[in-house]
Design an enzyme around this catalytic site. Structure first.
Site, PDB file in Angstrom:
ATOM      1  N   ILE A 111       0.824  -1.218   0.000  1.00 57.89           N
ATOM      2  CA  ILE A 111       0.000   0.000   0.000  1.00 57.89           C
ATOM      3  C   ILE A 111       0.860   1.271   0.000  1.00 57.89           C
ATOM      4  O   ILE A 111       0.444   2.303  -0.521  1.00 57.89           O
ATOM      5  CB  ILE A 111      -0.985  -0.001   1.204  1.00 57.89           C
ATOM      6  CG1 ILE A 111      -2.033   1.094   1.097  1.00 57.89           C
ATOM      7  CG2 ILE A 111      -0.265   0.129   2.533  1.00 57.89           C
ATOM      8  CD1 ILE A 111      -3.241   0.740   0.325  1.00 57.89           C
ATOM      9  N   ASN A 129      -5.582   2.154  14.243  1.00 57.21           N
ATOM     10  CA  ASN A 129      -6.351   1.861  15.464  1.00 57.21           C
ATOM     11  C   ASN A 129      -6.777   3.199  16.054  1.00 57.21           C
ATOM     12  O   ASN A 129      -6.319   4.257  15.601  1.00 57.21           O
ATOM     13  CB  ASN A 129      -5.528   1.031  16.458  1.00 57.21           C
ATOM     14  CG  ASN A 129      -4.286   1.752  16.902  1.00 57.21           C
ATOM     15  OD1 ASN A 129      -4.360   2.798  17.541  1.00 57.21           O
ATOM     16  ND2 ASN A 129      -3.130   1.220  16.553  1.00 57.21           N
ATOM     17  N   GLY A 134       1.571  -3.955  10.872  1.00 54.79           N
ATOM     18  CA  GLY A 134       0.902  -4.153   9.581  1.00 54.79           C
ATOM     19  C   GLY A 134       0.955  -2.927   8.679  1.00 54.79           C
ATOM     20  O   GLY A 134       1.994  -2.275   8.545  1.00 54.79           O
ATOM     21  N   ASP A 166      -0.404  -0.030   9.100  1.00 59.07           N
ATOM     22  CA  ASP A 166      -0.191   1.173   9.912  1.00 59.07           C
ATOM     23  C   ASP A 166       1.310   1.409  10.124  1.00 59.07           C
ATOM     24  O   ASP A 166       1.822   2.527   9.908  1.00 59.07           O
ATOM     25  CB  ASP A 166      -0.899   0.946  11.249  1.00 59.07           C
ATOM     26  CG  ASP A 166      -1.237   2.214  11.989  1.00 59.07           C
ATOM     27  OD1 ASP A 166      -1.064   3.293  11.411  1.00 59.07           O
ATOM     28  OD2 ASP A 166      -1.680   2.107  13.149  1.00 59.07           O
TER      29      ASP A 166
END
Ligand code: AR6
Length: 169
Positions: A12, A25, A33, A35
């Site tokens: 990504i 979160n 991950g 984030d």
């Protein structure tokens, strides 16, 4: 015009789109991950803006299913849209919250004038949502709500995720 949805296998953080969605979160302070990858590669500007958002607007954290935009720092994208996916529950149906992540991320991107956006498979990692179910929810919502974007891209990490989304599409 139907939404132009594309599926790619990849990372990504390497997408040449205007907005990338972060599977964050509610603390907005980073994690593992997607984030972790976004903050590592995007640099400290992103967390600095997240900290400001926490102080000014989300004292008790960004709610599950909501989305908010920041700079993308050093990423190719212009904006990161942070959204908080629901943790998978075998007992309770949280599908609407997962759909909401997609809908609210599109809304935030649209408000900024973004025409291209990339999503990871929200909630399917640390939050343990079964891939095939998450794929159906993501695709259904993006198809229904992605009008006006030149491209809505789903970026799948690994062959199994890619194959599952391809089958659902
Ligand atoms: N590019 C694209 N997809 C990725 C990448 C990447 N670089 N890295 C992992 N994935 P996750 P969640 C896939 O755990 O389940 C964080 O700690 C991964 O294989 O990133 O929503 C946050 O801070 C999986 O399919 O997000 C939260 O605490 C999908 O992206 C929590 O994890 C989502 O996995 C959020 O959990």
């Amino acid at each position: 015009m139907p939404t132009h949805i594309t599926l790619v296998q990849g990372d990504i953080t390497e997408q040449d789109v205007e907005a990338v969605v972060n599977a964050a979160n509610s603390s907005l302070m980073g994690g593992g991950g997607v984030d972790g990858a976004i903050h590592r590669k995007g640099g400290p500007e992103i967390v600095a803006e997240c900290r400001r958002l926490r102080a000014e607007r989300y004292g008790s954290g960004l709610p599950t299913g909501a989305a908010v935009a920041t700079t993308a720092g050093r990423l190719t994208a212009r904006w990161v849209i942070h959204t908080v996916g629901p943790v998978w529950s075998g007992q309770e149906d949280r599908s609407e919250l997962l759909a909401s992540c997609h809908r609210e991320s599109l809304r935030a991107a649209r408000e900024l004038g973004a025409r291209t956006i990339a999503f990871p498979a929200i909630s399917t990692g640390v939050y343990r949502w079964p891939l095939d179910d998450a794929a159906r929810i993501a695709l259904r919502t993006l198809r229904a709500e992605g009008e006006g974007f030149a491209e809505v891209r789903l970026v799948l990490f690994g062959q199994r995720s890619y194959d599952t989304f391809r089958a659902a599409l």
